[in-house]
Each structure stands twice: as C-alpha cells, then as structure tokens.
Design a protein around this motif. Sequence first.
Motif, PDB file in Angstrom:
ATOM      1  N   GLN A 121      -8.847  26.540 -50.620  1.00 16.39           N
ATOM      2  CA  GLN A 121      -8.652  25.152 -50.219  1.00 16.39           C
ATOM      3  C   GLN A 121      -9.015  24.974 -48.743  1.00 16.39           C
ATOM      4  O   GLN A 121      -8.561  25.715 -47.880  1.00 16.39           O
ATOM      5  CB  GLN A 121      -7.205  24.733 -50.448  1.00 16.39           C
ATOM      6  CG  GLN A 121      -6.927  23.269 -50.189  1.00 16.39           C
ATOM      7  CD  GLN A 121      -5.486  22.911 -50.499  1.00 16.39           C
ATOM      8  OE1 GLN A 121      -4.554  23.612 -50.085  1.00 16.39           O
ATOM      9  NE2 GLN A 121      -5.280  21.834 -51.231  1.00 16.39           N
ATOM     10  N   ASP A 126     -15.271  24.794 -50.408  1.00 18.46           N
ATOM     11  CA  ASP A 126     -14.503  23.664 -50.925  1.00 18.46           C
ATOM     12  C   ASP A 126     -15.122  22.351 -50.456  1.00 18.46           C
ATOM     13  O   ASP A 126     -15.347  21.423 -51.246  1.00 18.46           O
ATOM     14  CB  ASP A 126     -13.049  23.795 -50.449  1.00 18.46           C
ATOM     15  CG  ASP A 126     -12.150  22.683 -50.966  1.00 18.46           C
ATOM     16  OD1 ASP A 126     -12.501  22.032 -51.965  1.00 18.46           O
ATOM     17  OD2 ASP A 126     -11.080  22.473 -50.352  1.00 18.46           O
ATOM     18  N   VAL A 136     -11.487  18.419 -58.648  1.00 15.72           N
ATOM     19  CA  VAL A 136     -10.492  19.495 -58.732  1.00 15.72           C
ATOM     20  C   VAL A 136      -9.975  19.550 -60.164  1.00 15.72           C
ATOM     21  O   VAL A 136      -9.319  18.624 -60.637  1.00 15.72           O
ATOM     22  CB  VAL A 136      -9.340  19.271 -57.748  1.00 15.72           C
ATOM     23  CG1 VAL A 136      -8.272  20.361 -57.934  1.00 15.72           C
ATOM     24  CG2 VAL A 136      -9.852  19.279 -56.316  1.00 15.72           C
ATOM     25  N   GLU A 139      -5.332  23.679 -59.562  1.00 16.16           N
ATOM     26  CA  GLU A 139      -4.966  24.338 -58.308  1.00 16.16           C
ATOM     27  C   GLU A 139      -4.346  25.685 -58.661  1.00 16.16           C
ATOM     28  O   GLU A 139      -3.642  25.814 -59.659  1.00 16.16           O
ATOM     29  CB  GLU A 139      -3.963  23.474 -57.551  1.00 16.16           C
ATOM     30  CG  GLU A 139      -3.567  23.985 -56.182  1.00 16.16           C
ATOM     31  CD  GLU A 139      -2.655  23.006 -55.439  1.00 16.16           C
ATOM     32  OE1 GLU A 139      -2.165  23.364 -54.346  1.00 16.16           O
ATOM     33  OE2 GLU A 139      -2.432  21.884 -55.967  1.00 16.16           O
ATOM     34  N   THR A 298      -3.806  29.203 -51.207  1.00 17.10           N
ATOM     35  CA  THR A 298      -4.007  28.157 -52.201  1.00 17.10           C
ATOM     36  C   THR A 298      -5.500  28.007 -52.447  1.00 17.10           C
ATOM     37  O   THR A 298      -6.293  27.923 -51.509  1.00 17.10           O
ATOM     38  CB  THR A 298      -3.430  26.816 -51.721  1.00 17.10           C
ATOM     39  OG1 THR A 298      -2.021  26.964 -51.498  1.00 17.10           O
ATOM     40  CG2 THR A 298      -3.661  25.721 -52.753  1.00 17.10           C
ATOM     41  N   LEU A 300      -8.586  26.103 -55.078  1.00 19.19           N
ATOM     42  CA  LEU A 300      -8.903  25.004 -55.975  1.00 19.19           C
ATOM     43  C   LEU A 300     -10.015  25.440 -56.914  1.00 19.19           C
ATOM     44  O   LEU A 300     -10.968  26.097 -56.477  1.00 19.19           O
ATOM     45  CB  LEU A 300      -9.360  23.768 -55.192  1.00 19.19           C
ATOM     46  CG  LEU A 300      -8.382  23.211 -54.161  1.00 19.19           C
ATOM     47  CD1 LEU A 300      -9.023  22.025 -53.434  1.00 19.19           C
ATOM     48  CD2 LEU A 300      -7.064  22.806 -54.798  1.00 19.19           C
TER      49      LEU A 300
END
Length: 320
Positions: A121, A126, A136, A139, A298, A300
């Motif tokens: 992310q 990204d 997206v 996640e 994190t 995506l």
Amino acid sequence: MTTIQGLPAGLTTRPLRAEDSRAVYELIAACERHDVGSVEIEEADLVGDWGRPSFDIASSTMSVHDGDRLVAYAELTSDTRADAHVHPDHRRRGIGTALSGWVRATARARGSAVVGSPVPQGSDGDRLLERLGYFVRWESWVLELPPGAEIAAQPLPRGHTIRTAATEEDQRAAWTILEDAFLEWSERDREPFEDFAAEVMGRPGFEPWHLRLVVDGDGVPVGACHLVVFRGEDTTQGYVQSLGVRRDRRHQGLARALLADAFANAREVGAVSSELSTDTRTGALGLYTRVGMRVRQTWLHRAYDLTRPEPAARPVGSGA
C-alpha cells in the motif's frame, strides 16, 4: 506469444528461463528493500513456484534487460494473477506501464476477465496501477509474532494429535484440507496436487516437519499447516504459508493449536519471529490479533477488469 510494447529505446526483452532464478531473486530483493524496508523472498520461493507442472515459464514470463542486467520482469502466475517488479534505479521510465500492458494482453489472450497483482500500500507499484485504472479487489496484511513472544499451546480435543505429514497419503490429505478451506473464499480453480507438491515438497530446503496435520481419534486428518523457514540476510523467521481446518471441525481450537505448533517448531530451529498473511476475504484477522500477532505490512491486491477498454497510452517516462 504476446510481445511487450512501449519500452524505452535500448532495452531488450525475453521470456525468463529456470536458470534466471538468482537474477530475479536479486531484482525482487532490491525492490522489497526499497518498498517495504526488508527482503521478504528467498530464491527457493521462485524455484518452487516455477517448478509447478502447470506453469510454463516461456509463455508466462517477460523480462527486461539493460545490456546484461535484468532491470524488470513480470510473470502471470495464474490466469488471473501476476507479479511484476521494476528495479528502483529504473522506475519512472515507462517500464512498469509497459509490463502491465503485457500482463493484461497475455491474460486476455488466455480468456481471463480480470487480472491483478499484490502491491504494498502506497508504493510506486500501487500508485502506478491506480493511475492505470486498477481497482482494489482486496486488502491483505502481513502479521508478525514479535521476537520473544509466543502463542500459548492450545489444548487439543480429546483423542486429537498433531503430527508430521510424512507420507504421500498424508500430503494428499493436507492438500485436500488446505484447498477445500481456501476455495471457500478464493476465486480460482482447484490447484492440482502436482502443483502443490512442487511448491511445498519441491521447494529447496523443505523438510517433512514443515507440513503438519491434526488427526482425530480415528486417525482422520482434520487440519493442516504448511510452515516455511525463511533464512534471510539478517535473521531467521518462521512463515506460515497456509493453514486450514475442515469445515465440520472448526471452533474447537485446532487452528490455534496448529499455529502454536508451527511457531514453536520454527523457534527450535532458530527463528526469532514468525509471520503469516491473511486478507479481507478470509475473516481471520481477528483470530491472529487475539493470539498476540500484530500487523507489520498492508498490501493491496489491485486488479484490472479486462472487459474494459485499454487505458490511453502514456508518454514514456510518465509512469513506473
């Protein structure tokens, strides 16, 4: 074979070969240091993935070279998922945009309606995929059991035990449990056992105890866990690649028991911390945070609807 369009002058392309695994590893490692601050991959991961009988490296990969140096690559790991990396020194030259176009064209030629890639992310990748119209799809998180912490051993139901999946029969049982569990929420076809065998037992460094089963009092496998021991540049980590429990045997603490078993085994061989990943499709984040794990990264999964028109061409140098 689909060709790649829109690269800067002077660069060359070709499909990857199995002997390129070291160069690809070094490329990805450089990208991960830049994007997330640590190396998250081993060359063994590539060897195992590329060893799947269903994977044709010649038609499913494209590499970009500046002279003899590999500076970028993309692979269609399945009909709907791709991985791509551009060396930080060669970004914002249009290479990532060109590779993304190759991925979409190759996936369309295979009849796919959507194709996506995991990206950290907020990373260069990204932002590029967002500009190109990728949405997206879900996640995901990398969770860590911090150094020095451990998950308390979970008592098993009466008659249940955890043991190594030592035989092919055991390995097929683990494959069935894990595939059944993942296919409850994953939009893909069932992975052939031969592909599972290449990725798990065929991965360099695999030891039998990396694949464990929970069996009930009748000796029937009801849960499975695949652990990878990652020996990085500065540390050794345990990584739970997959964990699953049969639907009719859930809510008995079997998943937590397998997790505690995996992380304890990793510590015994020198792992200072242990990790796993999960995403919004599984609903399992709460399970892992309740046992003391914390989110470290994190990611995506950005995907492109291949039924849409292609995005307008961008000038070279305007993207990654």
